[in-house]
Design an enzyme around this catalytic site. Structure first.
Site, PDB file in Angstrom:
ATOM      1  N   ARG A 293       0.853  -1.191   0.000  1.00 61.46           N
ATOM      2  CA  ARG A 293       0.000   0.000   0.000  1.00 61.46           C
ATOM      3  C   ARG A 293       0.886   1.237   0.000  1.00 61.46           C
ATOM      4  NH1 ARG A 293      -4.361   0.965   4.698  1.00 61.46           N
ATOM      5  NH2 ARG A 293      -2.522   1.542   5.908  1.00 61.46           N
TER       6      ARG A 293
ATOM      7  N   SER B  49     -12.309  -3.351   1.623  1.00 54.44           N
ATOM      8  CA  SER B  49     -12.495  -2.828   2.978  1.00 54.44           C
ATOM      9  C   SER B  49     -13.979  -2.686   3.292  1.00 54.44           C
ATOM     10  CB  SER B  49     -11.822  -1.459   3.103  1.00 54.44           C
ATOM     11  OG  SER B  49     -10.440  -1.543   2.830  1.00 54.44           O
TER      12      SER B  49
ATOM     13  N   LYS C 105      -4.928   6.007   9.537  1.00 58.64           N
ATOM     14  CA  LYS C 105      -6.215   6.568   9.136  1.00 58.64           C
ATOM     15  C   LYS C 105      -6.829   7.336  10.301  1.00 58.64           C
ATOM     16  CE  LYS C 105      -7.521   3.183   5.599  1.00 58.64           C
ATOM     17  NZ  LYS C 105      -8.583   2.268   5.108  1.00 58.64           N
TER      18      LYS C 105
END
Length: 519
Positions: A43, A112, A141
């Site tokens: 990622r 997700s 996040k």
């Protein structure tokens, strides 16, 4: 080429920005695989496609050497360019259906999810797995809300037990919370999380290999706990009759050992709970500071979390005390004072239940009703006025305490005119007590303290501790109420403390009015 078999147990999600400065990201990936990582997701949100492809090829050399699947986050172009084993997309990225069309049927596809509806759609759209989150707050996040194990469980329970969709949890997963998250998120439909997805806990660790080993070990321990509980493979509990016979010994042991109990309690009842604990034979420490919770966890024998005084500093102390008590295997007793009275109290109760394993929940009907709603147990709603329940209570109180105990894998003690205690298997009604107990401030808080003192010397049977803790104070209430010098609640308060200290261990056996409630 057929779709690769995948072990989701320990799923590494990379982030160059959080990678430990002592090594490259590629080195982190290899070290983590050597420590037990079974799946890798690359990622990299800040790289352009060309740089992303270059890094992906470097990582792929390592993953293929160790036969570990590599997935690409949110970039189907990169996944196709390097022929990765699959991809992961978010709710705001390319749709699951479109990603599947581009990847083809033989690639791994994950998405997700943060709601039951998103999970059901992922299953219908052909995803191989879902990443459930965000579980806890995380550096990667800033979610609008966190799910915690309760929210994760809610999502697991909408996925049919025989569905092929796999599940991993992500968001703030660390070695000190993994076991609890896996064990407590297991659904009533038999679903258990297939793995944990970790970012900072691995790439940001000084030793990625060691961190991975610890995380994998904790995942396996949590999975085994959940499996045994769901299959009923737990050690046989002592019968209610055997528990009752143990009460004189428990009180004698408590007085001999004088266990130290950490109280984070409300200001109104703090003095009373301390005095009741001392009178019973225990030792209280009233310490509402988060900064000393870790040190105290090493010396106390149990912890009481009482939400009567709701300040942020109290709540932070409760969260720290509970976390460290769990780590030290010290029993935690939650007294959700007034949980249903305000939104803040209900939210705080949920926050505590999500943040730690609570061994014993003690509350009145209104408080237990609120908890039942928080954890998804169907029950009647019991209104509250301030910290007191109002109305006639539950139609079948024993069924409610049993259901809540079973769902939370803990002991539930519900106080009232008749008290009910259950561990999800054994359930009893306690009919001792005196009306004046309900007319003085802090009597319920004192019972929570009593339960915690007994739990400290009964680590293998918290059901016995909860019953003994209630019974001891109820008998003291009966004796105090019968004294000639007691004229009302004021004189009863002083006599109550005296009679707690005067309890004869044998009275817990000879005067107990405890009956078993059959299933």
């Amino acid at each position: 080429m057929s779709k690769p078999a995948v072990d989701y147990s320990l799923y590494l999600v990379t982030d160059t920005g959080l990678n430990h400065p002592s090594r490259t990201l590629v080195q982190s990936v290899e070290d983590s695989i050597l420590g037990g990582v079974t799946l890798v997701q690359l990622r990299e949100k800040e790289l352009d496609t060309e740089a992303f492809i270059a890094l992906a090829r470097e990582v792929q050399v390592v993953t293929r050497k160790h036969n570990v699947p590599l997935l690409i986050n949110d970039n189907i172009e990169v996944a196709l360019a390097i022929d990765a084993e699959g991809a992961h997309v978010g709710q705001d990225d390319v749709s699951c259906v479109e990603a599947r069309r581009l990847l083809g049927p033989n690639k791994i596809l994950g998405i997700s999810t943060g709601t039951p509806e998103e999970a059901k759609k992922a299953l219908a759209d052909g995803a191989d797995y879902i990443g459930i989150g965000t579980c806890f707050m995380t550096q990667t996040k800033s979610p609008k809300r966190t799910l915690g194990p309760i929210g994760v469980r809610t999502i697991l329970e909408v996925i049919p037990a025989d569905a092929p969709l796999k599940t991993v949890v992500i968001g703030g997963i660390k070695h000190d919370n993994t076991r609890r998250v896996i064990a407590h998120s297991a659904g009533s439909n038999g679903r258990i999380l297939d793995g944990i997805a970790v970012v900072t806990g691995i790439v940001g660790a000084v030793d990625a290999k060691l961190a991975s080993e610890q995380l994998l070990s904790e995942f396996k321990a949590g999975f085994d706990m959940a499996s045994q509980r769901l299959q009923g493979k737990v050690a046989p509990a002592a019968s209610v009759e055997e528990v009752l016979k143990s009460f004189p010994r428990l009180l004698t042991t408590l007085r001999e050992k004088s266990p130290l109990t950490h109280h984070i309690s409300n200001y109104v009842a703090m003095n009373d709970t301390a005095n009741a604990t001392l009178a019973l034979g225990g030792s209280p420490i009233m310490a509402p500071s988060a900064s000393e919770a870790e040190d105290l966890s090493k010396v106390v024998s149990s912890v009481v979390l009482n939400i009567g005084t709701l300040t942020e500093s109290f709540v932070e102390c409760m969260l720290e005390a509970g976390k460290h008590a769990n780590a030290q295997a010290k029993p935690v007793v939650l007294d959700p004072v007034g949980a249903g009275a305000t939104t803040l109290r209900a939210a705080t109760t949920r926050r505590i239940l999500n943040a730690m394993h609570v061994d014993i929940i003690k509350g009145n009907a209104g408080e237990i009703s609120t908890i039942a709603g928080i954890i998804g147990c169907q029950s009647e709603s019991i209104a509250m006025r301030g910290v007191d329940s109002i109305g006639s209570g539950f139609t079948d109180p024993s069924a409610v305490v049993r259901a809540v105990a079973k769902r939370e894998n803990c002991v539930v003690a519900m106080t009232g005119v008749v008290d009910y205690v259950s561990d999800g298997v054994r359930t009893v009604a306690i009919e001792n007590g005196h009306p004046y107990q309900g007319r003085i401030t802090g009597s319920g808080c004192m019972i929570a303290s009593s339960i915690a003192s007994f739990a400290a010397i009964s680590p293998k049977d918290h059901f016995a501790a909860a019953v003994a803790g209630i019974l001891a104070l109820n008998l003291a209430g009966e004796h105090a109420g019968a004294r000639d010098d007691v004229r009302g609640p004021g004189t009863f308060r002083a006599a109550f403390i005296d009679e707690i200290a005067n309890l004869n261990p044998e009275q817990l056996l000879t005067e107990a009015k405890v009956r078993t409630v059959a299933l």
